[in-house]
Design a protein around this motif. Sequence first.
Motif, PDB file in Angstrom:
ATOM      1  N   MET A  25       0.837  -1.206   0.000  1.00  0.00           N
ATOM      2  CA  MET A  25       0.000   0.000   0.000  1.00  0.00           C
ATOM      3  C   MET A  25       0.869   1.251   0.000  1.00  0.00           C
ATOM      4  O   MET A  25       0.548   2.245  -0.650  1.00  0.00           O
ATOM      5  CB  MET A  25      -0.946   0.006   1.211  1.00  0.00           C
ATOM      6  CG  MET A  25      -2.126  -0.931   1.051  1.00  0.00           C
ATOM      7  SD  MET A  25      -3.358  -0.713   2.351  1.00  0.00           S
ATOM      8  CE  MET A  25      -2.663  -1.694   3.667  1.00  0.00           C
ATOM      9  N   HIS A  29       0.062   4.001  -4.674  1.00  0.00           N
ATOM     10  CA  HIS A  29      -1.151   4.713  -4.275  1.00  0.00           C
ATOM     11  C   HIS A  29      -1.714   5.626  -5.360  1.00  0.00           C
ATOM     12  O   HIS A  29      -2.507   6.508  -5.098  1.00  0.00           O
ATOM     13  CB  HIS A  29      -0.967   5.456  -2.943  1.00  0.00           C
ATOM     14  CG  HIS A  29       0.346   6.132  -2.820  1.00  0.00           C
ATOM     15  ND1 HIS A  29       0.652   7.260  -3.495  1.00  0.00           N
ATOM     16  CD2 HIS A  29       1.456   5.794  -2.114  1.00  0.00           C
ATOM     17  CE1 HIS A  29       1.892   7.600  -3.212  1.00  0.00           C
ATOM     18  NE2 HIS A  29       2.411   6.732  -2.378  1.00  0.00           N
ATOM     19  N   ASP A 138      -7.843  -5.526  -4.923  1.00  0.00           N
ATOM     20  CA  ASP A 138      -7.614  -4.473  -3.926  1.00  0.00           C
ATOM     21  C   ASP A 138      -8.672  -3.367  -4.024  1.00  0.00           C
ATOM     22  O   ASP A 138      -8.356  -2.176  -4.117  1.00  0.00           O
ATOM     23  CB  ASP A 138      -6.198  -3.890  -4.054  1.00  0.00           C
ATOM     24  CG  ASP A 138      -5.766  -3.221  -2.752  1.00  0.00           C
ATOM     25  OD1 ASP A 138      -6.351  -3.537  -1.693  1.00  0.00           O
ATOM     26  OD2 ASP A 138      -4.853  -2.377  -2.785  1.00  0.00           O
ATOM     27  N   GLN A 189      -2.361   2.688   6.584  1.00  0.00           N
ATOM     28  CA  GLN A 189      -2.474   2.991   5.149  1.00  0.00           C
ATOM     29  C   GLN A 189      -3.869   2.650   4.628  1.00  0.00           C
ATOM     30  O   GLN A 189      -4.446   3.391   3.826  1.00  0.00           O
ATOM     31  CB  GLN A 189      -1.419   2.201   4.350  1.00  0.00           C
ATOM     32  CG  GLN A 189       0.011   2.676   4.548  1.00  0.00           C
ATOM     33  CD  GLN A 189       0.568   2.374   5.941  1.00  0.00           C
ATOM     34  OE1 GLN A 189       0.079   1.490   6.653  1.00  0.00           O
ATOM     35  NE2 GLN A 189       1.583   3.119   6.338  1.00  0.00           N
ATOM     36  N   GLY A 190      -4.417   1.515   5.088  1.00  0.00           N
ATOM     37  CA  GLY A 190      -5.756   1.103   4.651  1.00  0.00           C
ATOM     38  C   GLY A 190      -6.810   2.115   5.093  1.00  0.00           C
ATOM     39  O   GLY A 190      -7.774   2.393   4.370  1.00  0.00           O
ATOM     40  N   ARG A 193      -6.481   5.644   3.087  1.00  0.00           N
ATOM     41  CA  ARG A 193      -7.002   5.742   1.718  1.00  0.00           C
ATOM     42  C   ARG A 193      -8.527   5.803   1.698  1.00  0.00           C
ATOM     43  O   ARG A 193      -9.103   6.533   0.894  1.00  0.00           O
ATOM     44  CB  ARG A 193      -6.435   4.636   0.821  1.00  0.00           C
ATOM     45  CG  ARG A 193      -6.717   3.218   1.259  1.00  0.00           C
ATOM     46  CD  ARG A 193      -5.945   2.219   0.383  1.00  0.00           C
ATOM     47  NE  ARG A 193      -6.357   0.851   0.685  1.00  0.00           N
ATOM     48  CZ  ARG A 193      -5.934  -0.207   0.027  1.00  0.00           C
ATOM     49  NH1 ARG A 193      -5.071  -0.087  -0.946  1.00  0.00           N
ATOM     50  NH2 ARG A 193      -6.370  -1.400   0.356  1.00  0.00           N
TER      51      ARG A 193
END
Length: 383
Positions: A25, A29, A138, A189-190, A193
């Motif tokens: 990730m 991006h 993803d 990071q998840g 976003r």
Amino acid sequence: MTQTADYKKRIEDIVTAQLARVENMKADHEFDDFQSLDKIVIGCIGGDGIGPLIMEPTYDLLEKLLEKDVKSGKIELRMIDGLTIENRSAAGQAIPDDVLAEIKACNVLLKGPTTTPRKGDKWGNIESANVAMRKKLDLFANVRPVAIPEIGVDWTFFRENTECLYALGSDGIDVTDDLAIDFRVITTQGTERIAKMAFDYAKANGKDRVSIVTKANIVKKTDGKFLEVCKRIGENYPGITVDDWYIDIATAKLVDPNKRSDFQVFILPNLYGDIITDEAAQLQGGVGTAGSANIGQHHAMFEAIHGSAPRMITEGRSDYANPSSIMRAAAMLLSHIGYQAECDRLNEALDICLDKEKKIVIDSRGNGATRDEFVEYLYSKLF
Ligand code: NAD
């Protein structure tokens, strides 16, 4: 190896895999830009049960709405037939390899519902095709709009789609006959976003409130991180009020006439989002009325939010399968690939047929109009 050593090793493997996800990730991006593509391939997956029955008229509808660009080759509509429970069960895979290759060759996907086997039934223990697709492509953002203008409701839910209890839903551990443990994953990071996508949407669409929903008072590590990261991202959006709610009271407030119209945009971890968006769709008129978008950086998949309704097939009610939810999903797909005028045209026609005029109504019990009668009615408003 002793049992203790065995599950310690499994936990180690899980942590290693999740840390690798975090690194991926961090490294990737950027979003694909549809406007710069010479050709956009739209894959249409029928799925199971009533899926192919609602996909068929929706495919035809897209072909007609996009007629000019289909003819010029700018758009290709591609039918993908292999994502059926029979094929998945025979291959012992949530998405058989050959079907996954077909899916990955498309830029965007419109997907009919797929049956998920239950423990002990004849299809074996295969992971949900949806959960697998979200992971393989993803597709980290599940975006679901819900609008009920007559009561002032206009909500957009941003449900994180790849983490929480779903990330490792089939990787729990039976430590002993009496102790089962599952794992819940939330990453910085998840969360960044999904939060960024929700705040960007709010900013671009004139929304001035974003509500974060967790249970961070009880689930301190994972929900605590989700809340903290969302709040931090929100600081970059002056003019947008950020509030946070616990899932229990948020669920109650959605049906509170004094509060519900204050909500605009929601950000939620996967499980809470899964549950609360069905509640919201039910308020709108049922799960058959809503579409849903699953968006990632390189692929996006749009689907009806109901399931494959196998009983409608076995009880002989398949003529009454309502295609409006997958048609709403098709409208979201059109908007995502830059065909906003066609999206608006389709949504307006659906609004007339489903809400404003309602000359005929489909009822899944088989008392109202059939699918074909509904499609004819819709076409009369569109073409
Ligand atoms: P379901 O949504 O398939 O059906 C419940 C009932 O809702 C049906 O019996 C029918 O009366 C009505 N209904 C649903 N969609 C309709 C439509 N388009 N037109 C008319 N009536 C409609 O829920 P379920 O029975 O709990 O699930 C059946 C299967 O679907 C399960 O295997 C489940 O795992 C799967 N499922 C898939 C998805 C997906 O692929 N996105 C989502 C939910 C459930």
